[in-house]
Design a protein around this motif. Sequence first.
Motif: not given
Length: 69
Positions: A32-36, A38-51
């Motif tokens: 869901l990260d909108k940054e190119p 996946g370099n945003g907060f969702l792609g680099l921090t929140l998603g990997p922590i939940i995974t």
Amino acid sequence: MSKSHFPFSKKNYQLMAIGFALIVVGFIIIGLDKEPHGNGFLGLTLGPIITLSGFIFEFYAIFAKTEKN
């Protein structure tokens, strides 16, 4: 010897389903990260922590002791 032919109890399978759901949700959040790239907060921090928490939960579900009747 137990009469059940399954290697785990119902509790273990329920915990494994929760862990699998956490892993899937983590990958969805990464996507869901909108940054190119996946370099945003969702792609680099929140998603990997939940995974990662989903994988840790899976290990707990596999090694959880079943109650003896």
